[in-house]
Design a protein around this motif. Sequence first.
Motif, PDB file in Angstrom:
ATOM      1  N   GLY A 232     -74.706 -13.003 -14.633  1.00 45.37           N
ATOM      2  CA  GLY A 232     -74.874 -13.860 -13.475  1.00 45.37           C
ATOM      3  C   GLY A 232     -74.091 -13.376 -12.279  1.00 45.37           C
ATOM      4  N   VAL A 233     -74.475 -13.903 -11.097  1.00 50.10           N
ATOM      5  CA  VAL A 233     -73.820 -13.475  -9.863  1.00 50.10           C
ATOM      6  C   VAL A 233     -72.344 -13.843  -9.871  1.00 50.10           C
ATOM      7  CG1 VAL A 233     -73.828 -13.743  -7.356  1.00 50.10           C
ATOM      8  CG2 VAL A 233     -75.993 -13.655  -8.615  1.00 50.10           C
ATOM      9  N   GLY A 234     -72.038 -15.059 -10.352  1.00 44.96           N
ATOM     10  CA  GLY A 234     -70.647 -15.500 -10.350  1.00 44.96           C
ATOM     11  C   GLY A 234     -69.765 -14.627 -11.211  1.00 44.96           C
ATOM     12  N   LEU A 235     -70.211 -14.308 -12.436  1.00 46.11           N
ATOM     13  CA  LEU A 235     -69.416 -13.465 -13.333  1.00 46.11           C
ATOM     14  C   LEU A 235     -69.300 -12.043 -12.794  1.00 46.11           C
ATOM     15  CD1 LEU A 235     -70.653 -14.611 -16.859  1.00 46.11           C
ATOM     16  CD2 LEU A 235     -68.731 -15.443 -15.512  1.00 46.11           C
ATOM     17  N   ALA A 236     -70.389 -11.514 -12.259  1.00 46.97           N
ATOM     18  CA  ALA A 236     -70.345 -10.166 -11.685  1.00 46.97           C
ATOM     19  C   ALA A 236     -69.380 -10.113 -10.516  1.00 46.97           C
ATOM     20  CB  ALA A 236     -71.747  -9.737 -11.246  1.00 46.97           C
ATOM     21  N   ASN A 237     -69.353 -11.181  -9.730  1.00 51.31           N
ATOM     22  CA  ASN A 237     -68.440 -11.216  -8.591  1.00 51.31           C
ATOM     23  C   ASN A 237     -66.986 -11.255  -9.056  1.00 51.31           C
ATOM     24  OD1 ASN A 237     -66.882 -12.569  -6.276  1.00 51.31           O
ATOM     25  ND2 ASN A 237     -68.860 -12.092  -5.339  1.00 51.31           N
ATOM     26  N   VAL A 238     -66.716 -12.015 -10.121  1.00 53.43           N
ATOM     27  CA  VAL A 238     -65.359 -12.076 -10.653  1.00 53.43           C
ATOM     28  C   VAL A 238     -64.932 -10.705 -11.182  1.00 53.43           C
ATOM     29  CG1 VAL A 238     -63.907 -13.064 -12.460  1.00 53.43           C
ATOM     30  CG2 VAL A 238     -65.458 -14.529 -11.170  1.00 53.43           C
ATOM     31  N   ARG A 239     -65.841 -10.015 -11.886  1.00 50.79           N
ATOM     32  CA  ARG A 239     -65.517  -8.669 -12.382  1.00 50.79           C
ATOM     33  C   ARG A 239     -65.177  -7.731 -11.229  1.00 50.79           C
ATOM     34  NH1 ARG A 239     -70.168  -9.469 -15.906  1.00 50.79           N
ATOM     35  NH2 ARG A 239     -69.510  -9.632 -18.095  1.00 50.79           N
ATOM     36  N   ALA A 240     -66.023  -7.740 -10.197  1.00 48.06           N
ATOM     37  CA  ALA A 240     -65.783  -6.854  -9.055  1.00 48.06           C
ATOM     38  C   ALA A 240     -64.481  -7.192  -8.349  1.00 48.06           C
ATOM     39  CB  ALA A 240     -66.953  -6.940  -8.073  1.00 48.06           C
ATOM     40  N   ARG A 241     -64.185  -8.473  -8.245  1.00 48.95           N
ATOM     41  CA  ARG A 241     -62.956  -8.878  -7.563  1.00 48.95           C
ATOM     42  C   ARG A 241     -61.716  -8.484  -8.364  1.00 48.95           C
ATOM     43  NH1 ARG A 241     -61.109 -14.775  -5.728  1.00 48.95           N
ATOM     44  NH2 ARG A 241     -59.961 -14.214  -3.856  1.00 48.95           N
ATOM     45  N   LEU A 242     -61.786  -8.609  -9.687  1.00 50.85           N
ATOM     46  CA  LEU A 242     -60.673  -8.173 -10.526  1.00 50.85           C
ATOM     47  C   LEU A 242     -60.435  -6.675 -10.380  1.00 50.85           C
ATOM     48  CD1 LEU A 242     -61.265 -10.139 -13.857  1.00 50.85           C
ATOM     49  CD2 LEU A 242     -59.378 -10.449 -12.249  1.00 50.85           C
ATOM     50  N   LEU A 243     -61.518  -5.907 -10.364  1.00 53.30           N
ATOM     51  CA  LEU A 243     -61.388  -4.457 -10.229  1.00 53.30           C
ATOM     52  C   LEU A 243     -60.766  -4.087  -8.892  1.00 53.30           C
ATOM     53  CD1 LEU A 243     -61.988  -1.663 -11.428  1.00 53.30           C
ATOM     54  CD2 LEU A 243     -64.228  -1.768 -10.344  1.00 53.30           C
ATOM     55  N   THR A 244     -61.140  -4.802  -7.833  1.00 52.44           N
ATOM     56  CA  THR A 244     -60.596  -4.496  -6.513  1.00 52.44           C
ATOM     57  C   THR A 244     -59.137  -4.906  -6.395  1.00 52.44           C
ATOM     58  OG1 THR A 244     -62.791  -4.821  -5.535  1.00 52.44           O
ATOM     59  CG2 THR A 244     -60.902  -4.867  -4.040  1.00 52.44           C
ATOM     60  N   LEU A 245     -58.787  -6.060  -6.951  1.00 49.72           N
ATOM     61  CA  LEU A 245     -57.423  -6.574  -6.799  1.00 49.72           C
ATOM     62  C   LEU A 245     -56.433  -5.890  -7.728  1.00 49.72           C
ATOM     63  CD1 LEU A 245     -58.178 -10.401  -6.522  1.00 49.72           C
ATOM     64  CD2 LEU A 245     -57.490  -8.870  -4.676  1.00 49.72           C
ATOM     65  N   TYR A 246     -56.854  -5.602  -8.962  1.00 46.97           N
ATOM     66  CA  TYR A 246     -55.908  -5.116  -9.966  1.00 46.97           C
ATOM     67  C   TYR A 246     -56.272  -3.765 -10.566  1.00 46.97           C
ATOM     68  CZ  TYR A 246     -54.737 -10.094  -9.767  1.00 46.97           C
ATOM     69  OH  TYR A 246     -54.393 -11.345  -9.335  1.00 46.97           O
ATOM     70  N   GLY A 247     -57.454  -3.242 -10.268  1.00 47.24           N
ATOM     71  CA  GLY A 247     -57.853  -1.955 -10.827  1.00 47.24           C
ATOM     72  C   GLY A 247     -57.955  -1.996 -12.344  1.00 47.24           C
ATOM     73  N   ASP A 248     -57.431  -0.958 -12.979  1.00 52.06           N
ATOM     74  CA  ASP A 248     -57.486  -0.877 -14.441  1.00 52.06           C
ATOM     75  C   ASP A 248     -56.479  -1.792 -15.124  1.00 52.06           C
ATOM     76  OD1 ASP A 248     -59.467   1.018 -14.217  1.00 52.06           O
ATOM     77  OD2 ASP A 248     -58.085   2.718 -14.266  1.00 52.06           O
ATOM     78  N   ASP A 249     -55.617  -2.467 -14.352  1.00 52.33           N
ATOM     79  CA  ASP A 249     -54.631  -3.371 -14.957  1.00 52.33           C
ATOM     80  C   ASP A 249     -55.234  -4.707 -15.365  1.00 52.33           C
ATOM     81  OD1 ASP A 249     -52.629  -1.512 -14.672  1.00 52.33           O
ATOM     82  OD2 ASP A 249     -52.015  -2.238 -12.702  1.00 52.33           O
ATOM     83  N   ALA A 250     -56.443  -5.002 -14.933  1.00 54.98           N
ATOM     84  CA  ALA A 250     -57.088  -6.275 -15.262  1.00 54.98           C
ATOM     85  C   ALA A 250     -58.097  -6.083 -16.396  1.00 54.98           C
ATOM     86  CB  ALA A 250     -57.780  -6.858 -14.037  1.00 54.98           C
ATOM     87  N   ARG A 251     -58.265  -7.133 -17.193  1.00 58.30           N
ATOM     88  CA  ARG A 251     -59.227  -7.114 -18.293  1.00 58.30           C
ATOM     89  C   ARG A 251     -60.120  -8.349 -18.208  1.00 58.30           C
ATOM     90  NH1 ARG A 251     -54.773  -5.864 -23.057  1.00 58.30           N
ATOM     91  NH2 ARG A 251     -54.047  -3.848 -22.239  1.00 58.30           N
ATOM     92  N   PHE A 252     -61.390  -8.138 -18.504  1.00 59.59           N
ATOM     93  CA  PHE A 252     -62.382  -9.209 -18.468  1.00 59.59           C
ATOM     94  C   PHE A 252     -63.189  -9.120 -19.758  1.00 59.59           C
ATOM     95  CE2 PHE A 252     -66.465 -11.073 -17.764  1.00 59.59           C
ATOM     96  CZ  PHE A 252     -66.284 -12.106 -16.855  1.00 59.59           C
ATOM     97  N   THR A 253     -63.153 -10.170 -20.567  1.00 63.33           N
ATOM     98  CA  THR A 253     -63.908 -10.186 -21.818  1.00 63.33           C
ATOM     99  C   THR A 253     -64.766 -11.440 -21.872  1.00 63.33           C
ATOM    100  OG1 THR A 253     -62.066 -11.253 -23.000  1.00 63.33           O
ATOM    101  CG2 THR A 253     -62.185  -8.848 -23.066  1.00 63.33           C
ATOM    102  N   LEU A 254     -65.948 -11.283 -22.432  1.00 62.78           N
ATOM    103  CA  LEU A 254     -66.909 -12.379 -22.565  1.00 62.78           C
ATOM    104  C   LEU A 254     -67.304 -12.487 -24.034  1.00 62.78           C
ATOM    105  CD1 LEU A 254     -68.699 -14.448 -20.992  1.00 62.78           C
ATOM    106  CD2 LEU A 254     -70.444 -12.672 -20.903  1.00 62.78           C
ATOM    107  N   GLU A 255     -67.104 -13.673 -24.612  1.00 58.07           N
ATOM    108  CA  GLU A 255     -67.397 -13.890 -26.029  1.00 58.07           C
ATOM    109  C   GLU A 255     -68.322 -15.088 -26.177  1.00 58.07           C
ATOM    110  OE1 GLU A 255     -63.238 -12.542 -28.104  1.00 58.07           O
ATOM    111  OE2 GLU A 255     -63.288 -14.499 -27.102  1.00 58.07           O
ATOM    112  N   ALA A 256     -69.207 -15.012 -27.168  1.00 58.22           N
ATOM    113  CA  ALA A 256     -70.136 -16.108 -27.460  1.00 58.22           C
ATOM    114  C   ALA A 256     -69.901 -16.577 -28.890  1.00 58.22           C
ATOM    115  CB  ALA A 256     -71.573 -15.648 -27.279  1.00 58.22           C
ATOM    116  N   CYS A 257     -69.282 -17.737 -29.027  1.00 59.43           N
ATOM    117  CA  CYS A 257     -69.032 -18.326 -30.342  1.00 59.43           C
ATOM    118  C   CYS A 257     -68.907 -19.839 -30.145  1.00 59.43           C
ATOM    119  CB  CYS A 257     -67.767 -17.744 -30.972  1.00 59.43           C
ATOM    120  SG  CYS A 257     -67.411 -18.383 -32.619  1.00 59.43           S
ATOM    121  N   ASP A 258     -69.931 -20.590 -30.545  1.00 52.48           N
ATOM    122  CA  ASP A 258     -69.979 -22.033 -30.292  1.00 52.48           C
ATOM    123  C   ASP A 258     -69.803 -22.321 -28.811  1.00 52.48           C
ATOM    124  OD1 ASP A 258     -70.288 -22.545 -33.003  1.00 52.48           O
ATOM    125  OD2 ASP A 258     -68.119 -22.617 -33.331  1.00 52.48           O
TER     126      ASP A 258
END
Length: 347
Positions: free
Chosen positions: A309-335
């Motif tokens: 989605g646009v919102g999640l993609a935007n959060v990923r891009a913003r994390l990469l810009t603000l923190y570079g490789d120091d940031a982590r983004f994980t998405l899990e599907a369980c219940d």
Amino acid sequence: MTPRPLPAADHNWWHQPALVLAVCGLVALFLTLLVPGSSFVRTLLTTATTGLSVLAVTRAATAWLHPSPRLLPYLYFLSALIGAVLGVAVNLLLRAHEGELATLLRRYPDIVARTFGVLVIIAGVVSALFLARDRNRRMEMAYHAERAKNAEQEKMLVETQLKMLQAQIEPHFLFNTLANVQSLIDLSPPEAKRMLGHFNDYLRASLTRSRDAHGTVAQEVQLLSAYLSILQIRMGERLRFAIDCPPELETLELAPMLLQPLVENAVRHGLEPKVEGGTVSVAFRRAGERLSIRVSDDGLGLGASSGDGVGLANVRARLLTLYGDDARFTLEACDGVTVTLEIPLRP
């Protein structure tokens, strides 16, 4: 005139003297073979003194003067030549003190003349080397400056995209909220009053956060709490939420409106389509020297809440810009869906 500070790359200060001494050793060996009966040690002392004088004068001139790039070749050549003449003069004075200067001039006048010629050539070579090093350093600085400029432009682009996304999201949310308030005025005035209170809190927190380049965890918690409280009144018992943030983490730095797209995604795509609704949980934890944030829901899962989605993609891009490789983004599907962010701790 104050000297300009040495570049950061000069912390290996011994590299250049070592290279000069190595070249002087080769020159001393060549001169020893050229002049029968000459002493290698004495010749090495002569060449080393001359070479180090060239290096000292050149570095002093470049440290104290601020020449334009057009004048750099002349500065390097003149500095190298002065250093060479100074080194030879010191050696000649030593030899004169020991009675060797007259013998040297009498027996090997052609070698003395060729030595000065060689000094001019060496000065030209040394100045060319320094000029090439200076140009490489300028090119490297320009390259890093261009990279920093591009990174800043990319950051501004992501922030602009975020504001555009926020501008698209907020009118829809605001109009729905006002429409709910209008309908609640007749049906349940206390609920309408409560929604207006949360709406006021949300607007205050939202406007403050959108204008700041930096924010805190406490401010983000305040925004999310007001936002979810409004949605809870609209959805009734179908929406439950919990925000868990230890007090010691509230003063940590957190980019403005970084979590709202995740919460909105969870409610809109995970809980609203679900008949019985569900729960949204936001938990802040410290993991070593990192801040861990978990946004989870027990809704319909990835089938309804797409990770592209646009919102999640935007959060990923913003994390990469603000923190570079120091940031982590994980998405899990369980219940449901759980999104975990990990960013460096910044008080």
